[in-house]
Design a protein around this motif. Structure first.
Motif, short mmCIF file in Angstrom:
data_model
loop_
_atom_site.label_atom_id
_atom_site.label_comp_id
_atom_site.label_asym_id
_atom_site.label_seq_id
_atom_site.Cartn_x
_atom_site.Cartn_y
_atom_site.Cartn_z
N ARG A 116 0.83 -1.21 0.00
CA ARG A 116 0.00 0.00 0.00
C ARG A 116 0.86 1.26 0.00
O ARG A 116 0.51 2.26 -0.64
N LEU A 117 1.97 1.21 0.71
CA LEU A 117 2.85 2.38 0.73
C LEU A 117 3.36 2.71 -0.66
O LEU A 117 3.39 3.87 -1.08
N LEU A 118 3.78 1.70 -1.39
CA LEU A 118 4.38 1.91 -2.70
C LEU A 118 3.36 2.21 -3.79
O LEU A 118 3.62 3.00 -4.69
N ASN A 119 2.20 1.57 -3.71
CA ASN A 119 1.19 1.76 -4.76
C ASN A 119 0.19 2.87 -4.46
O ASN A 119 -0.43 3.41 -5.38
N ARG A 120 0.00 3.18 -3.18
CA ARG A 120 -0.92 4.23 -2.75
C ARG A 120 -2.34 4.05 -3.33
O ARG A 120 -3.03 5.01 -3.65
N HIS A 121 -2.75 2.80 -3.43
CA HIS A 121 -4.08 2.50 -3.96
C HIS A 121 -5.14 2.45 -2.86
O HIS A 121 -6.34 2.44 -3.15
N ALA A 122 -4.68 2.42 -1.61
CA ALA A 122 -5.60 2.33 -0.47
C ALA A 122 -4.90 2.94 0.74
O ALA A 122 -3.66 3.00 0.80
#
Length: 218
Positions: free
Chosen positions: A184-190
């Motif tokens: 989630r940190l890297l993709n920032r999708h949620a």
């Protein structure tokens, strides 16, 4: 719930420097180190990682730029030590009597620190670690390993209390928890929020508690 704050910024910085290679020249001043790290944290909060420079840190700290470079090799190295010290000071070390609740409290605290201006900094340092092997070693030793140990210590304590099966692999459980966090940190999708902390702890412990108990479906 009992929650103990970890050691403060200055004491943590001292621990970090014990593993640093010896430097030539005049001995390092602990007071100057603390001022420099405080300046780095202030600039991180006010400007963010990319908008700050070593010159800025030196100006805010009231020291010469070479004073910083005698201690750290780069801006990333200064920020890493400042971030590690601040995180250790702000993330609680819980002892609620329940391993699942301890992990939930730890994750909520850690995620809250990330949300307050630290998320992009951590991701940026992770990216730097992919490009610089020396920095990767420092990032792993000083930040990743320390935060991981805070989690595995709670899990091991729960195993010793009999809350979990004796053969539970604490390291693998840490992978199960921190893997989704980094995704989630890297993709920032949620979001990295309290609900995510609760979901992680509930899911992992529903499959790991002693006797294999799972929450009743409603």
């Amino acid at each position: 719930m009992v929650a103990r704050k970890a050691a403060g910024t200055e004491s943590t910085a001292k621990q970090l420097r014990k593993s640093s290679p010896p430097t030539r020249g005049r001995p390092r001043s602990e007071g100057a180190d603390a001022v420099i790290l405080q300046a780095a944290v202030k600039l991180l909060d006010e400007r963010g990682y990319h908008a700050m420079t070593v010159d800025d840190i030196a100006s805010v700290a009231g020291v010469g730029k070479q004073t910083i470079y005698r201690r750290w090799q780069s801006k990333a190295a200064v920020v890493l030590e400042a971030l590690t010290a601040r995180t250790a000071a702000e993330v609680v070390t819980p002892d609620t009597g329940s391993v699942q609740e301890d992990v939930r409290v730890l994750l909520r605290s850690a995620f809250r620190v990330l949300r307050v201006g630290r998320q992009k900094v951590v991701v940026t340092l992770m990216a730097e670690a992919q490009l610089n092997d020396d920095f990767a070693d420092a990032f792993r030793e000083r930040f990743i390993t320390r935060r991981r140990k805070a989690l595995t210590d709670l899990i091991v304590r729960g195993i010793r209390r009999g809350e979990m099966e004796p053969g539970t692999d604490a390291e693998f459980m840490a992978d199960m928890i921190y893997g989704p966090m980094w995704y989630r940190l890297l993709n920032r999708h949620a979001p990295i929020d309290d609900n995510f902390a609760d979901q992680l702890s509930d899911y992992v412990f529903s499959r790991s508690v002693c006797g294999g108990a799972r929450p009743e479906s409603k």
